[in-house]
Design a protein around this motif. Structure first.
Motif, PDB file in Angstrom:
ATOM      1  N   CYS A 155       0.666  -1.388   0.125  1.00 36.71           N
ATOM      2  CA  CYS A 155      -0.032   0.006   0.157  1.00 36.71           C
ATOM      3  C   CYS A 155       0.792   1.185   0.170  1.00 36.71           C
ATOM      4  O   CYS A 155       1.966   1.255   0.495  1.00 36.71           O
ATOM      5  N   LYS A 181       1.622  -5.177   3.583  1.00 39.14           N
ATOM      6  CA  LYS A 181       2.732  -4.149   3.673  1.00 39.14           C
ATOM      7  C   LYS A 181       2.323  -2.822   3.488  1.00 39.14           C
ATOM      8  O   LYS A 181       2.259  -2.291   2.447  1.00 39.14           O
ATOM      9  N   GLY A 259       0.248   5.593 -10.971  1.00 38.21           N
ATOM     10  CA  GLY A 259       0.038   6.883 -10.760  1.00 38.21           C
ATOM     11  C   GLY A 259      -0.965   7.518 -11.978  1.00 38.21           C
ATOM     12  O   GLY A 259      -1.254   6.599 -12.817  1.00 38.21           O
ATOM     13  N   GLY A 260      -0.909   8.973 -11.914  1.00 37.80           N
ATOM     14  CA  GLY A 260      -1.914   9.506 -12.995  1.00 37.80           C
ATOM     15  C   GLY A 260      -1.580  11.009 -13.075  1.00 37.80           C
ATOM     16  O   GLY A 260      -0.707  11.548 -12.447  1.00 37.80           O
ATOM     17  N   GLU A 383       3.607  13.380 -13.148  1.00 37.47           N
ATOM     18  CA  GLU A 383       2.898  13.264 -11.894  1.00 37.47           C
ATOM     19  C   GLU A 383       3.725  14.180 -11.001  1.00 37.47           C
ATOM     20  O   GLU A 383       4.729  13.653 -10.209  1.00 37.47           O
ATOM     21  N   PHE A 385       1.871  14.678  -7.660  1.00 37.58           N
ATOM     22  CA  PHE A 385       1.212  14.274  -6.511  1.00 37.58           C
ATOM     23  C   PHE A 385       1.297  15.260  -5.211  1.00 37.58           C
ATOM     24  O   PHE A 385       1.319  15.004  -4.120  1.00 37.58           O
ATOM     25  N   LEU A 411      -5.692   7.319 -15.848  1.00 38.19           N
ATOM     26  CA  LEU A 411      -6.331   6.936 -14.668  1.00 38.19           C
ATOM     27  C   LEU A 411      -7.900   7.474 -14.737  1.00 38.19           C
ATOM     28  O   LEU A 411      -8.512   6.718 -14.808  1.00 38.19           O
TER      29      LEU A 411
HETATM   30  P1  NAD Z   1       5.343   4.062  -3.839  1.00 40.87           P
HETATM   31  O1  NAD Z   1       5.462   3.129  -5.123  1.00 40.87           O
HETATM   32  O2  NAD Z   1       6.644   4.764  -3.524  1.00 40.87           O
HETATM   33  O3  NAD Z   1       5.252   2.791  -2.573  1.00 40.87           O
HETATM   34  C1  NAD Z   1       4.330   2.165  -2.472  1.00 40.87           C
HETATM   35  C2  NAD Z   1       4.631   1.035  -1.460  1.00 40.87           C
HETATM   36  O4  NAD Z   1       5.521   0.259  -2.330  1.00 40.87           O
HETATM   37  C3  NAD Z   1       5.083   1.312  -0.092  1.00 40.87           C
HETATM   38  O5  NAD Z   1       4.600   0.319   0.660  1.00 40.87           O
HETATM   39  C4  NAD Z   1       6.531   0.967  -0.574  1.00 40.87           C
HETATM   40  O6  NAD Z   1       7.254   0.592   0.661  1.00 40.87           O
HETATM   41  C5  NAD Z   1       6.406  -0.303  -1.422  1.00 40.87           C
HETATM   42  N1  NAD Z   1       7.581  -0.540  -2.404  1.00 40.87           N
HETATM   43  C6  NAD Z   1       8.529   0.371  -2.849  1.00 40.87           C
HETATM   44  N2  NAD Z   1       9.245  -0.299  -3.551  1.00 40.87           N
HETATM   45  C7  NAD Z   1       8.993  -1.480  -3.687  1.00 40.87           C
HETATM   46  C8  NAD Z   1       9.682  -2.720  -4.163  1.00 40.87           C
HETATM   47  N3  NAD Z   1      10.506  -2.788  -4.989  1.00 40.87           N
HETATM   48  N4  NAD Z   1       8.986  -4.016  -4.068  1.00 40.87           N
HETATM   49  C9  NAD Z   1       7.951  -3.733  -3.085  1.00 40.87           C
HETATM   50  N5  NAD Z   1       7.308  -3.113  -2.645  1.00 40.87           N
HETATM   51  C10 NAD Z   1       8.050  -1.804  -2.947  1.00 40.87           C
HETATM   52  O7  NAD Z   1       4.276   4.832  -3.797  1.00 40.87           O
HETATM   53  P2  NAD Z   1       3.814   5.887  -2.739  1.00 40.87           P
HETATM   54  O8  NAD Z   1       4.717   7.072  -2.932  1.00 40.87           O
HETATM   55  O9  NAD Z   1       3.584   5.377  -1.542  1.00 40.87           O
HETATM   56  O10 NAD Z   1       2.358   6.403  -3.074  1.00 40.87           O
HETATM   57  C11 NAD Z   1       2.100   7.508  -4.086  1.00 40.87           C
HETATM   58  C12 NAD Z   1       1.932   7.150  -5.607  1.00 40.87           C
HETATM   59  O11 NAD Z   1       0.781   6.059  -5.488  1.00 40.87           O
HETATM   60  C13 NAD Z   1       1.502   7.922  -6.671  1.00 40.87           C
HETATM   61  O12 NAD Z   1       2.467   7.650  -7.762  1.00 40.87           O
HETATM   62  C14 NAD Z   1      -0.029   7.756  -6.809  1.00 40.87           C
HETATM   63  O13 NAD Z   1      -0.712   8.202  -8.036  1.00 40.87           O
HETATM   64  C15 NAD Z   1      -0.034   6.307  -6.649  1.00 40.87           C
HETATM   65  N6  NAD Z   1      -1.529   5.948  -5.964  1.00 40.87           N
HETATM   66  C16 NAD Z   1      -2.263   5.650  -7.043  1.00 40.87           C
HETATM   67  C17 NAD Z   1      -3.599   4.747  -6.518  1.00 40.87           C
HETATM   68  C18 NAD Z   1      -4.420   4.161  -7.596  1.00 40.87           C
HETATM   69  O14 NAD Z   1      -5.264   3.713  -7.238  1.00 40.87           O
HETATM   70  N7  NAD Z   1      -4.053   4.096  -8.922  1.00 40.87           N
HETATM   71  C19 NAD Z   1      -4.052   5.216  -5.355  1.00 40.87           C
HETATM   72  C20 NAD Z   1      -3.169   5.923  -4.431  1.00 40.87           C
HETATM   73  C21 NAD Z   1      -1.809   6.262  -4.730  1.00 40.87           C
END
Ligand code: NAD
Length: 482
Positions: A155, A181, A259-260, A383, A385, A411
C-alpha cells in the motif's frame, strides 16, 4: 523521541522484527517523531507468509461463506469501536485535518469490509453448464470460484486505512489469507487492524502485517516470496514495474493501481460555480495527494480568464494539511521550481506557506496554479502528486480531447459541461479508467476502478475484485445415462 512502538502482526501476535532494526515515523505537521517501527527481516516475512498458508489450509479454508462474512461485518464494527485510536494514529502519521480523517477516512475504511461482505454474499458462488454428449447423455460442468491463496498487498501512504482495507476486505471476503505491507511513512492504522482482527476472532494467520521499506526490505522480500500467490499493489508506476517483474517469477497474478496525470475539461456551458468547487477539490483536497486528483485543466477559451481568477480565489480560501513528509515536500517544491524554469506563470502559490512557530518543521506546501506552459513541458506530463495544477485554454472540442489524451497515464478524468450529449461524447473518447461528468470522486465501490497505460493493470471494485481474488474452477462430470 516517541515511545509509541509499532510491531509486525504475524500469526495473530505483535512481534518485533528478528533483525532488531527500527525506523522512525515522522509527523509531517511539525516534523516530530510520532512512532518507531520494527523493520521486518526476510525471516519475519517468511513466517508471515507461512502463517497465511497454514491458515488457508486450516479453519479459515473450511469456514462457511456466512461465517466468513459475519467476521467481515464484525471487523467493520471493530474499527468503529476503536474509532478514536484510528483517528489519532492516522493524524499523527499524515498530519491530515481532523474532520477529513474522522468523518471520511476512518468510517469509509471500516465500511469497505461491509461493502465487500455484501458483494460476496450477493454474487452467485457457482453455476452448472450442461453439455450434450454424442451418445445422447449429458455432462455437467460445475464452475465455481476458489480463493486465490496467499495475497501480498502493498500500500501507499496517501489514504492509509482506506488503502489497507480496500486491499484486505475483498481478499478476506473471497476466502484468501494475506500479508499486508503498509507504507513505511504511514504504518500506524494498518498496525491497529491486527488488534481488531484478534478481537473479532479472525483465525490466526489469516491477516498479517509486516513493516518496512521497498527494495531489500519487507516490500521486496514479500513480493519475491514464492509462497505468495498474487500481488495487489497500489503506488508509483516505477514501483509497479519492479513488482510486475517480481510477479513474473513463479507466474503470479498482479494487480497494479499506479500513478496518474489526470485531466479535467471545462466547457463554457458548464455550471460555473459547481465546476470551480469540484475542480478546486480535485486539485487540492488531501494536499493534492489523491491518485484521482486533477493536475491538468483544459478550459474553453471564452471563459479562461474568469476560470483562472475563480480557481485562484478558491485555492487561496482552502485550508489543506501538509504533504505526507519532508521528502515528498521536497519533491513537490522541486516541481514548483521546475514550473518557473520552464516558463510558467504562477497564478497563486509556488512555495511554502507561512505557518505558526510550532509547525515550521512540517512538510507544508502552498496550493499552486500555473498557466502558460506548452503541452510538451515536463510539468504538464509528470505526476507531481501535490496540490497543484496547470490550466490551458482550448478553442475546439477536438483540441481538448487531443491534449487530454496526450499522456502516458490514463487513470481518471473529468468533463464539465451543461450539454450532456457533448460531455458523454468526450468522456467516451478519453483514454482513462474512470471519467466523471460534472463531478469528481463519486465512488460506488461496486464499480470498476483502475487505469490504463502507465496508470496500471487490472480493475478493483465489485466483482472485479472477486475476479482478482479467486480462481475459477470447472469440475466436469459425465452423468450416468437414464
Ligand atoms: P511507492 O510506489 O513509492 O510506494 C508504495 C508502496 O510500495 C510502499 O509500501 C513501498 O514501501 C512499497 N515499495 C516500494 N518499492 C518496492 C519494491 N521494489 N518492492 C515492493 N514494494 C515496494 O508509492 P507512494 O509514494 O507510497 O504512493 C504515491 C503513488 O501512489 C503515486 O504515484 C500515486 O498516484 C499512487 N497511487 C495510486 C492509486 C491508484 O489507485 N491508482 C491510489 C493511491 C496512490
Amino acid at each position: 523521541m516517541s515511545n509509541r512502538k509499532i510491531l509486525n502482526f504475524i500469526n495473530g501476535e505483535y512481534t518485533e522484527g528478528t533483525a532488531g532494526k527500527f525506523f522512525d515515523v515522522i509527523n509531517p505537521a511539525d516534523g516530530s517523531i510520532s512512532a518507531v517501527v520494527t523493520e521486518a527481516s526476510t525471516a519475519d516475512v517468511d513466517r508471515a507468509v507461512a502463517s497465511a498458508r497454514i491458515a488457508l489450509d486450516g479453519e479459515w479454508g473450511q469456514m462457511s461463506l456466512t461465517a466468513r462474512l459475519d467476521l467481515l461485518d464484525g471487523i467493520a464494527d471493530g474499527i468503529m469501536a476503536h474509532k478514536q485510536d484510528f483517528i489519532d494514529a492516522e493524524i499523527s502519521d499524515t498530519g491530515k485535518p481532523y474532520g477529513q480523517v474522522a468523518h471520511m477516512e476512518i468510517p469509509r475504511g471500516a465500511d469497505q469490509f461491509r461493502v465487500f461482505s455484501k458483494i460476496a454474499a450477493d454474487v452467485a458462488e457457482s453455476e452448472i453448464i450442461e453439455t450434450p454428449l454424442p451418445d445422447g447423455g449429458v455432462a455437467h460442468n460445475r464452475e465455481f470460484r476458489k480463493p486465490k491463496g496467499v495475497i501480498a498487498a502493498i500500500c501507499p501512504w496517501n489514504l492509509p486505512l482506506i488503502m489497507a482495507t480496500w486491499k484486505a476486505a475483498p481478499a478476506l471476503a473471497w476466502g484468501n489469507s494475506m500479508v499486508l505491507k503498509p507504507s513505511e511513512e504511514t504504518p500506524s492504522t494498518a498496525a491497529l487492524l491486527g488488534m481488531v482482527m484478534n478481537e473479532v476472532g479472525l483465525p490466526k494467520g489469516v491477516f498479517n502485517v509486516v513493516h518496512g521499506f521497498g527494495e531489500n526490505s519487507a516490500g521486496g522480500f514479500l513480493v519475491a516470496h514464492p509462497g505468495v500467490d498474487a500481488i495487489n499493489f497500489t503506488g508509483e508506476t516505477r514501483t509497479g514495474e519492479a513488482i510486475m517483474k517480481s510477479s513474473a517469477v513463479g507466474v503470479r497474478d498482479v494487480s497494479l493501481e499506479l500513478g496518474g496525470k489526470n485531466p479535467s475539461i471545462v466547457f463554457a456551458d458548464c455550471n460555473f460555480e459547481t465546476a470551480i468547487e469540484g475542480i478546486a477539490k480535485s486539485c487540492f483536497f488531501n494536499c493534492g495527494q489523491i491518485c484521482l486528483g486533477t493536475e491538468r485543466i483544459y478550459v474553453e477559451q471564452s471563459i479562461f480568464d474568469k476560470f483562472v481568477a475563480a480557481l485562484k480565489q478558491a485555492a487561496e480560501a482552502m485550508t489543506i494539511g501538509p504533504a505526507v513528509g519532508l521528502t515528498h515536500q521536497k519533491k513537490i517544491l522541486s516541481y514548483y521550481r521546475l514550473a518557473e524554469q520552464e516558463g510558467a506563470t504562477v497564478v497563486t502559490g509556488g512555495g511554502i506557506p507561512i505557518v505558526d512557530e510550532e509547525f515550521v518543521g512540517g512538510a507544508w506546501v502552498q496550493p499552486t496554479i500555473w498557466t502558460g506552459l506548452p503541452e510538451s513541458a515536463r510539468l504538464v506530463n509528470e505526476e507531481v502528486f501535490g496540490p497543484c495544477c496547470h490550466i490551458q485554454p482550448f478553442v475546439r472540442e477536438e483540441e481538448a480531447i487531443i491534449m487530454a489524451n496526450d499522456s502516458s497515464y490514463g487513470l481518471a478524468a473529468c468533463v464539465w459541461s451543461g450539454d450532456e450529449g457533448k460531455a458523454h461524447r468526450i468522456a467516451e473518447s478519453l483514454n482513462v479508467g474512470v471519467c466523471w461528468v460534472n463531478g469528481w470522486m463519486v465512488r460506488d465501490l461496486r464499480t470498476a476502478f483502475g487505469g490504463v497505460g502507465m496508470s496500471g493493470i487490472g480493475r478493483e471494485g465489485g466483482i472485479h475484485s472477486m475476479e482478482f481474488h479467486t480462481e475459477l474452477k470447472n469440475i466436469c462430470t459425465i452423468m450416468p445415462s437414464v
